[in-house]
Scaffold this motif. Sequence first.
Motif, PDB file in Angstrom:
ATOM      1  N   ARG A 181       0.917  -1.248  -0.051  1.00  0.00           N
ATOM      2  CA  ARG A 181      -0.029   0.236   0.055  1.00  0.00           C
ATOM      3  C   ARG A 181       0.674   1.088  -0.074  1.00  0.00           C
ATOM      4  NH1 ARG A 181      -3.135  -3.323   3.540  1.00  0.00           N
ATOM      5  NH2 ARG A 181      -5.113  -3.334   2.953  1.00  0.00           N
ATOM      6  N   THR A 182       0.370   2.176  -0.371  1.00  0.00           N
ATOM      7  CA  THR A 182       1.049   3.737  -0.387  1.00  0.00           C
ATOM      8  C   THR A 182       0.931   4.154   1.158  1.00  0.00           C
ATOM      9  OG1 THR A 182      -0.821   4.995  -1.007  1.00  0.00           O
ATOM     10  CG2 THR A 182       0.617   4.151  -2.689  1.00  0.00           C
ATOM     11  N   ARG A 183       1.744   5.110   1.415  1.00  0.00           N
ATOM     12  CA  ARG A 183       1.368   5.959   2.948  1.00  0.00           C
ATOM     13  C   ARG A 183      -0.233   6.493   2.737  1.00  0.00           C
ATOM     14  NH1 ARG A 183      -0.589  10.391   5.559  1.00  0.00           N
ATOM     15  NH2 ARG A 183       0.048   9.902   7.590  1.00  0.00           N
ATOM     16  N   GLU A 184      -0.312   6.930   1.615  1.00  0.00           N
ATOM     17  CA  GLU A 184      -1.747   7.669   1.545  1.00  0.00           C
ATOM     18  C   GLU A 184      -2.984   6.788   1.739  1.00  0.00           C
ATOM     19  OE1 GLU A 184      -3.478  10.855  -1.962  1.00  0.00           O
ATOM     20  OE2 GLU A 184      -3.162   8.819  -2.549  1.00  0.00           O
ATOM     21  N   GLN A 185      -2.774   5.360   1.587  1.00  0.00           N
ATOM     22  CA  GLN A 185      -3.839   4.542   1.741  1.00  0.00           C
ATOM     23  C   GLN A 185      -3.902   3.983   3.264  1.00  0.00           C
ATOM     24  OE1 GLN A 185      -2.424   1.639  -1.572  1.00  0.00           O
ATOM     25  NE2 GLN A 185      -4.668   0.856  -1.037  1.00  0.00           N
ATOM     26  N   GLY A 186      -2.782   4.366   4.027  1.00  0.00           N
ATOM     27  CA  GLY A 186      -2.781   3.898   5.168  1.00  0.00           C
ATOM     28  C   GLY A 186      -3.139   2.538   5.414  1.00  0.00           C
ATOM     29  N   TYR A 187      -4.235   2.016   5.856  1.00  0.00           N
ATOM     30  CA  TYR A 187      -4.769   0.430   5.703  1.00  0.00           C
ATOM     31  C   TYR A 187      -5.894   0.192   5.186  1.00  0.00           C
ATOM     32  CZ  TYR A 187      -0.608  -0.168   8.546  1.00  0.00           C
ATOM     33  OH  TYR A 187       0.874  -0.189   9.122  1.00  0.00           O
ATOM     34  N   LYS A 188      -6.516   1.530   4.388  1.00  0.00           N
ATOM     35  CA  LYS A 188      -7.625   1.302   3.579  1.00  0.00           C
ATOM     36  C   LYS A 188      -7.276   0.523   2.424  1.00  0.00           C
ATOM     37  CE  LYS A 188      -9.296   5.639   5.840  1.00  0.00           C
ATOM     38  NZ  LYS A 188      -9.737   6.894   5.512  1.00  0.00           N
ATOM     39  N   GLY A 189      -8.522  -0.016   1.895  1.00  0.00           N
ATOM     40  CA  GLY A 189      -8.477  -0.660   0.712  1.00  0.00           C
ATOM     41  C   GLY A 189      -7.763  -2.046   0.658  1.00  0.00           C
ATOM     42  N   VAL A 207      13.508 -10.062  -1.199  1.00  0.00           N
ATOM     43  CA  VAL A 207      12.515  -9.410  -1.007  1.00  0.00           C
ATOM     44  C   VAL A 207      11.457 -10.074  -0.320  1.00  0.00           C
ATOM     45  CG1 VAL A 207      10.673  -8.016  -2.250  1.00  0.00           C
ATOM     46  CG2 VAL A 207      13.056  -7.836  -3.115  1.00  0.00           C
ATOM     47  N   VAL A 208      10.851  -9.110   0.592  1.00  0.00           N
ATOM     48  CA  VAL A 208       9.707  -9.916   1.119  1.00  0.00           C
ATOM     49  C   VAL A 208       8.360  -9.230   1.051  1.00  0.00           C
ATOM     50  CG1 VAL A 208       8.769 -10.377   3.766  1.00  0.00           C
ATOM     51  CG2 VAL A 208      11.289 -10.295   3.193  1.00  0.00           C
ATOM     52  N   ALA A 209       7.447  -9.784   0.948  1.00  0.00           N
ATOM     53  CA  ALA A 209       6.113  -9.333   0.572  1.00  0.00           C
ATOM     54  C   ALA A 209       5.228  -9.371   1.715  1.00  0.00           C
ATOM     55  CB  ALA A 209       5.182 -10.150  -0.344  1.00  0.00           C
ATOM     56  N   ASN A 210       4.372  -7.982   2.035  1.00  0.00           N
ATOM     57  CA  ASN A 210       3.740  -7.860   3.316  1.00  0.00           C
ATOM     58  C   ASN A 210       2.475  -6.939   2.796  1.00  0.00           C
ATOM     59  OD1 ASN A 210       3.944  -5.145   5.474  1.00  0.00           O
ATOM     60  ND2 ASN A 210       3.077  -7.280   6.194  1.00  0.00           N
ATOM     61  N   GLY A 211       1.303  -7.408   3.687  1.00  0.00           N
ATOM     62  CA  GLY A 211       0.293  -6.738   3.469  1.00  0.00           C
ATOM     63  C   GLY A 211      -1.168  -7.602   3.225  1.00  0.00           C
ATOM     64  N   LYS A 342     -14.693 -16.032   8.728  1.00  0.00           N
ATOM     65  CA  LYS A 342     -13.438 -15.782   8.687  1.00  0.00           C
ATOM     66  C   LYS A 342     -12.981 -14.387   9.060  1.00  0.00           C
ATOM     67  CE  LYS A 342     -12.959 -18.559   5.409  1.00  0.00           C
ATOM     68  NZ  LYS A 342     -12.003 -19.847   5.117  1.00  0.00           N
ATOM     69  N   ARG A 343     -11.425 -14.427   9.174  1.00  0.00           N
ATOM     70  CA  ARG A 343     -11.032 -13.246  10.021  1.00  0.00           C
ATOM     71  C   ARG A 343     -11.222 -11.869   9.346  1.00  0.00           C
ATOM     72  NH1 ARG A 343      -7.057 -11.611  13.334  1.00  0.00           N
ATOM     73  NH2 ARG A 343      -6.793 -13.837  14.142  1.00  0.00           N
ATOM     74  N   ALA A 344     -11.348 -10.767  10.023  1.00  0.00           N
ATOM     75  CA  ALA A 344     -11.987  -9.726   9.220  1.00  0.00           C
ATOM     76  C   ALA A 344     -10.580  -9.081   8.850  1.00  0.00           C
ATOM     77  CB  ALA A 344     -12.537  -8.615  10.453  1.00  0.00           C
ATOM     78  N   ALA A 345     -10.583  -7.899   7.971  1.00  0.00           N
ATOM     79  CA  ALA A 345      -9.623  -7.305   7.329  1.00  0.00           C
ATOM     80  C   ALA A 345      -8.675  -6.660   8.295  1.00  0.00           C
ATOM     81  CB  ALA A 345     -10.144  -6.403   6.096  1.00  0.00           C
ATOM     82  N   ALA A 346      -9.258  -6.233   9.337  1.00  0.00           N
ATOM     83  CA  ALA A 346      -8.591  -5.535  10.429  1.00  0.00           C
ATOM     84  C   ALA A 346      -8.977  -5.906  11.906  1.00  0.00           C
ATOM     85  CB  ALA A 346      -8.533  -4.009  10.284  1.00  0.00           C
TER      86      ALA A 346
END
Length: 366
Positions: A181-189, A207-211, A342-346
Amino acid sequence: MTPALPSLRIGPHALANHLFVAPMAGVTDRPFRQLCRRMGAGYAVSEMVTSRKDLWHSLKTSRRANHEGEQGPIAVQIAGTDAPMMAEAAAYNIARGAQIIDINMGCPAKKVCSKWAGSALMQDEPLALQIVEAVVAAAAPQGVPVTLKMRTGWCESEKNAVRIARGAEQAGVAMVTVHGRTREQGYKGAAEYATIAAVKAALSIPVVANGDIDSPQKAHEVLALTGADAIMIGRAAQGRPWIFREIAHFLATGQELPAPTVQEASDWLVEHLLEHYSLYGSLTGMRTARKHIGWAVRELPGGEDFRQAMNRLESCEAQIQALQQWFATLGADYERLPYLAKRAAAPTMAATDPDDDDDDPKQQQE
């Protein structure tokens, strides 16, 4: 079933596997890191430590820098905006046991970005690379590798992760983690993985993938989409640290691992709480343990009612007793943890919005 990934190293350190615990403020303290390691994580990064020298001896920072009895390699994340100060912070933490230094260039929190730290550094590429070079120069003589954690960019129109990652590799960074995500997104989307794949294609270092990696199936998907060498998990491990062993089993066999038994979960959580109280002391430990307990029960039958009742308890002993009794009652009806959904997105149980992977000073508040 995922093809076996090659062995992974960060400098001289061989990692147990390709499943990492993300640094999360107010969450990934030493007891939580140790719990995740016992549950199958191969690597864990500490909460962010400030580069401000006047705060190094504060109680908060001393707890964050506590690695007593922790399995190596010991990785400490540092954050700041001044290259000499960041170099000094690296040296300070190395002298206190850090075996890997991670640079925070991914935190989206306003309190951090307003001071041009965290992901705000991605707006100033020359400064970002000055910091990387200074930290590498401070760590290299000690044989300590430096890693970098960042986002895809500052905003949708300024995704500069590839440029910064290339510069960091040239400066001597040993590994790069990218949150999708971008900083602008925060944790949205939703997190996107094309940028992570582009960073992987551009670099020769790991390289490590996160998100948004919240299930074994999603872990498999992200590895396939990005070609990443490892994955980093944050929010999905809150209250469910056994997700690491679930992912490891799925990647190795293509089969889902059954949920833990109720008794196993109870035992693991009690052990974690006792370590948590030991680090924080009775009063602070009791208060900060509430979010960990809340995360652990929120998807189970009666979990919300129990969380509310537990939050009114005022001692560590009462918390342990209530938790054991609640799980014993649950175990009378179920052998294994009966997740309701199912686990929620946050997560929703914390007093503030927890980070997926980066430091958020608000997490320090109860």
